[in-house]
Design a protein around this motif. Structure first.
Motif, mmCIF file in Angstrom:
data_model
loop_
_atom_site.group_PDB
_atom_site.id
_atom_site.type_symbol
_atom_site.label_atom_id
_atom_site.label_comp_id
_atom_site.label_asym_id
_atom_site.label_seq_id
_atom_site.Cartn_x
_atom_site.Cartn_y
_atom_site.Cartn_z
ATOM 1 N N VAL A 76 73.013 -37.610 12.022
ATOM 2 C CA VAL A 76 73.128 -38.828 11.216
ATOM 3 C C VAL A 76 71.771 -39.519 11.213
ATOM 4 O O VAL A 76 71.279 -39.934 12.260
ATOM 5 C CB VAL A 76 74.204 -39.769 11.800
ATOM 6 N N SER A 77 71.173 -39.654 10.030
ATOM 7 C CA SER A 77 69.843 -40.262 9.948
ATOM 8 C C SER A 77 69.912 -41.779 10.086
ATOM 9 O O SER A 77 70.973 -42.393 9.900
ATOM 10 C CB SER A 77 69.185 -39.918 8.612
ATOM 11 N N GLU A 98 71.193 -43.385 6.993
ATOM 12 C CA GLU A 98 72.653 -43.313 6.853
ATOM 13 C C GLU A 98 73.316 -44.378 7.728
ATOM 14 O O GLU A 98 74.267 -45.037 7.298
ATOM 15 C CB GLU A 98 73.156 -41.921 7.231
ATOM 16 N N SER A 133 72.842 -47.710 5.905
ATOM 17 C CA SER A 133 73.647 -47.914 4.696
ATOM 18 C C SER A 133 75.149 -47.927 4.975
ATOM 19 O O SER A 133 75.888 -48.680 4.349
ATOM 20 C CB SER A 133 73.310 -46.863 3.641
ATOM 21 N N ARG A 134 75.601 -47.116 5.923
ATOM 22 C CA ARG A 134 77.045 -47.007 6.172
ATOM 23 C C ARG A 134 77.573 -48.016 7.185
ATOM 24 O O ARG A 134 78.761 -48.334 7.171
ATOM 25 C CB ARG A 134 77.397 -45.602 6.652
ATOM 26 N N TYR A 135 76.701 -48.523 8.067
ATOM 27 C CA TYR A 135 77.173 -49.372 9.150
ATOM 28 C C TYR A 135 76.465 -50.725 9.229
ATOM 29 O O TYR A 135 77.126 -51.757 9.327
ATOM 30 C CB TYR A 135 77.044 -48.648 10.499
ATOM 31 N N HIS A 188 73.679 -46.027 17.099
ATOM 32 C CA HIS A 188 73.345 -44.727 16.514
ATOM 33 C C HIS A 188 73.697 -43.610 17.494
ATOM 34 O O HIS A 188 74.270 -42.583 17.116
ATOM 35 C CB HIS A 188 71.869 -44.684 16.131
ATOM 36 N N ASP A 216 76.252 -40.464 16.939
ATOM 37 C CA ASP A 216 75.568 -39.170 16.909
ATOM 38 C C ASP A 216 75.115 -38.835 18.327
ATOM 39 O O ASP A 216 74.042 -39.264 18.759
ATOM 40 C CB ASP A 216 74.377 -39.215 15.958
#
Length: 128
Positions: A3-4, A7, A10-12, A108, A112
């Motif tokens: 997970v970059s 990402e 934008s997602r969290y 993060h 991940d």
């Protein structure tokens, strides 16, 4: 890394910032429909933020400097009624600020397991 950082942002991060912004606007006594109009989102989205159905994975209130920025931005939104692109730009700036300060590293690592925050300095180097 599965997970970059982008990402994660934008997602969290971004949805969590927006949720906290909605909360600050609600604290000012605004109704859901007023908040939706000011933020250029639907009333349904506002409801989901307030009921913790969206943007609830990162508690922004644990970062006092970011929370203060959002509180100030809420006041600015009420006063100046910026367009949706200006609101988006500011939320992206604050997202990047959070990455640069290392506030998102432990989160993060939770989503991940391949991430080792003590070895990864990507966000700190790029955005810090």
């Amino acid at each position: 890394m599965k997970v970059s950082a982008f990402e994660v942002a934008s997602r969290y991060v971004y949805p969590s910032l927006r949720r906290r912004l909605v909360e600050h606007l609600r604290e000012k006594g605004l109704k859901q429909t007023e908040i939706a109009r000011l933020l250029h989102i639907t009333q349904s989205a506002v409801s989901r933020y307030l009921h913790m159905d969206r943007g609830a994975l990162i508690d922004i209130s644990q970062f006092p400097d970011i929370d203060a920025e959002l509180r100030s931005f809420a006041e600015e939104i009420i006063e100046k009624k910026p367009g949706e692109y200006e609101i988006h730009r500011r939320l992206v700036e604050i997202s990047v600020e959070m990455l640069g300060k290392g506030y998102v590293c432990s989160f993060h690592a939770k989503i991940d397991p391949e991430i080792n925050p003590s070895e990864c300095n990507v966000c700190l180097d790029l955005f810090g």
